[in-house]
Design a protein around this motif. Structure first.
Motif, short mmCIF file in Angstrom:
data_model
loop_
_atom_site.label_atom_id
_atom_site.label_comp_id
_atom_site.label_asym_id
_atom_site.label_seq_id
_atom_site.Cartn_x
_atom_site.Cartn_y
_atom_site.Cartn_z
N GLU A 63 -10.79 -13.67 -16.28
CA GLU A 63 -10.18 -14.68 -17.13
C GLU A 63 -11.26 -15.56 -17.74
O GLU A 63 -12.24 -15.89 -17.09
CB GLU A 63 -9.21 -15.54 -16.32
N THR A 64 -11.07 -15.93 -19.00
CA THR A 64 -12.02 -16.80 -19.68
C THR A 64 -11.28 -17.97 -20.30
O THR A 64 -10.06 -17.91 -20.53
CB THR A 64 -12.79 -16.06 -20.78
N ILE A 65 -12.02 -19.04 -20.58
CA ILE A 65 -11.47 -20.17 -21.31
C ILE A 65 -12.40 -20.48 -22.47
O ILE A 65 -13.61 -20.29 -22.39
CB ILE A 65 -11.29 -21.42 -20.42
N ARG A 66 -11.79 -20.92 -23.58
CA ARG A 66 -12.56 -21.32 -24.76
C ARG A 66 -12.53 -22.83 -24.83
O ARG A 66 -11.47 -23.44 -24.80
CB ARG A 66 -11.95 -20.71 -26.03
N ILE A 67 -13.71 -23.44 -24.95
CA ILE A 67 -13.84 -24.89 -24.94
C ILE A 67 -14.58 -25.31 -26.20
O ILE A 67 -15.57 -24.70 -26.58
CB ILE A 67 -14.63 -25.36 -23.70
N ARG A 68 -14.08 -26.37 -26.85
CA ARG A 68 -14.71 -26.91 -28.06
C ARG A 68 -15.17 -28.34 -27.79
O ARG A 68 -14.43 -29.14 -27.22
CB ARG A 68 -13.72 -26.93 -29.22
N GLN A 69 -16.40 -28.65 -28.21
CA GLN A 69 -16.90 -30.02 -28.09
C GLN A 69 -16.37 -30.81 -29.28
O GLN A 69 -16.64 -30.48 -30.42
CB GLN A 69 -18.42 -30.06 -28.08
N VAL A 70 -15.61 -31.86 -29.00
CA VAL A 70 -14.98 -32.63 -30.07
C VAL A 70 -15.58 -34.03 -30.22
O VAL A 70 -15.25 -34.73 -31.18
CB VAL A 70 -13.45 -32.75 -29.86
N LYS A 71 -16.43 -34.44 -29.30
CA LYS A 71 -17.03 -35.76 -29.36
C LYS A 71 -18.46 -35.67 -28.87
O LYS A 71 -18.78 -34.88 -27.99
CB LYS A 71 -16.23 -36.74 -28.49
N SER A 72 -19.33 -36.48 -29.45
CA SER A 72 -20.74 -36.45 -29.11
C SER A 72 -20.99 -37.05 -27.72
O SER A 72 -20.26 -37.95 -27.27
CB SER A 72 -21.53 -37.24 -30.15
N GLY A 73 -22.05 -36.59 -27.08
CA GLY A 73 -22.45 -37.12 -25.78
C GLY A 73 -23.30 -38.37 -25.88
O GLY A 73 -23.65 -38.98 -24.87
N ILE A 74 -23.64 -38.78 -27.12
CA ILE A 74 -24.46 -39.97 -27.32
C ILE A 74 -23.70 -41.20 -26.83
O ILE A 74 -22.52 -41.38 -27.15
CB ILE A 74 -24.84 -40.14 -28.81
N GLY A 75 -24.36 -42.01 -26.05
CA GLY A 75 -23.73 -43.22 -25.54
C GLY A 75 -23.09 -43.04 -24.18
O GLY A 75 -22.57 -44.00 -23.61
N TYR A 76 -23.10 -41.82 -23.66
CA TYR A 76 -22.55 -41.55 -22.35
C TYR A 76 -23.69 -41.32 -21.37
O TYR A 76 -24.84 -41.17 -21.76
CB TYR A 76 -21.60 -40.34 -22.40
N VAL B 243 -17.80 -23.83 -30.17
CA VAL B 243 -16.86 -23.26 -29.21
C VAL B 243 -17.63 -22.33 -28.29
O VAL B 243 -18.38 -21.48 -28.77
CB VAL B 243 -15.73 -22.48 -29.93
N VAL B 244 -17.46 -22.51 -26.99
CA VAL B 244 -18.07 -21.61 -26.02
C VAL B 244 -16.95 -20.96 -25.21
O VAL B 244 -15.90 -21.55 -24.99
CB VAL B 244 -19.07 -22.33 -25.08
N GLU B 245 -17.19 -19.72 -24.82
CA GLU B 245 -16.23 -18.99 -24.01
C GLU B 245 -16.88 -18.74 -22.67
O GLU B 245 -17.92 -18.09 -22.57
CB GLU B 245 -15.86 -17.68 -24.70
N LEU B 246 -16.25 -19.27 -21.61
CA LEU B 246 -16.81 -19.20 -20.27
C LEU B 246 -15.80 -18.58 -19.32
O LEU B 246 -14.59 -18.63 -19.55
CB LEU B 246 -17.18 -20.60 -19.78
N GLU B 247 -16.33 -18.04 -18.24
CA GLU B 247 -15.47 -17.50 -17.19
C GLU B 247 -14.71 -18.65 -16.53
O GLU B 247 -15.27 -19.72 -16.29
CB GLU B 247 -16.33 -16.77 -16.17
#
Length: 63
Positions: free
Chosen positions: A5-18, A37-41
């Motif tokens: 099984e895999t999941i697709r994840i999209r980064q929607v906000k920047s990591g700057i300031g975190y 978009v990255v697809e990971l196990e």
């Protein structure tokens, strides 16, 4: 052999300031830029990483 099984994840906000560890988690998930978009196990460790930065990413879909 069973299909993994895999999941697709999209980064929607920047990591700057975190915090540094949240930015490192994004890199660990494989993100390099916004809207990528990255697809990971689908494993408990990946789910934990996604949970840590859930305010920065969106799960697109699962197979």
């Amino acid at each position: 052999m069973a299909k993994k099984e895999t999941i697709r994840i999209r980064q929607v906000k920047s990591g700057i300031g975190y915090s540094k560890d949240q930015r490192a988690t994004l890199v660990g998930l494989g993100f390099r830029r916004m809207n990528q978009v990255v697809e990971l196990e689908d494993t408990p460790s990946v789910r934990g990483m996604v949970n840590k930065v859930c305010h920065l990413v969106r799960i697109e879909s699962g197979e």
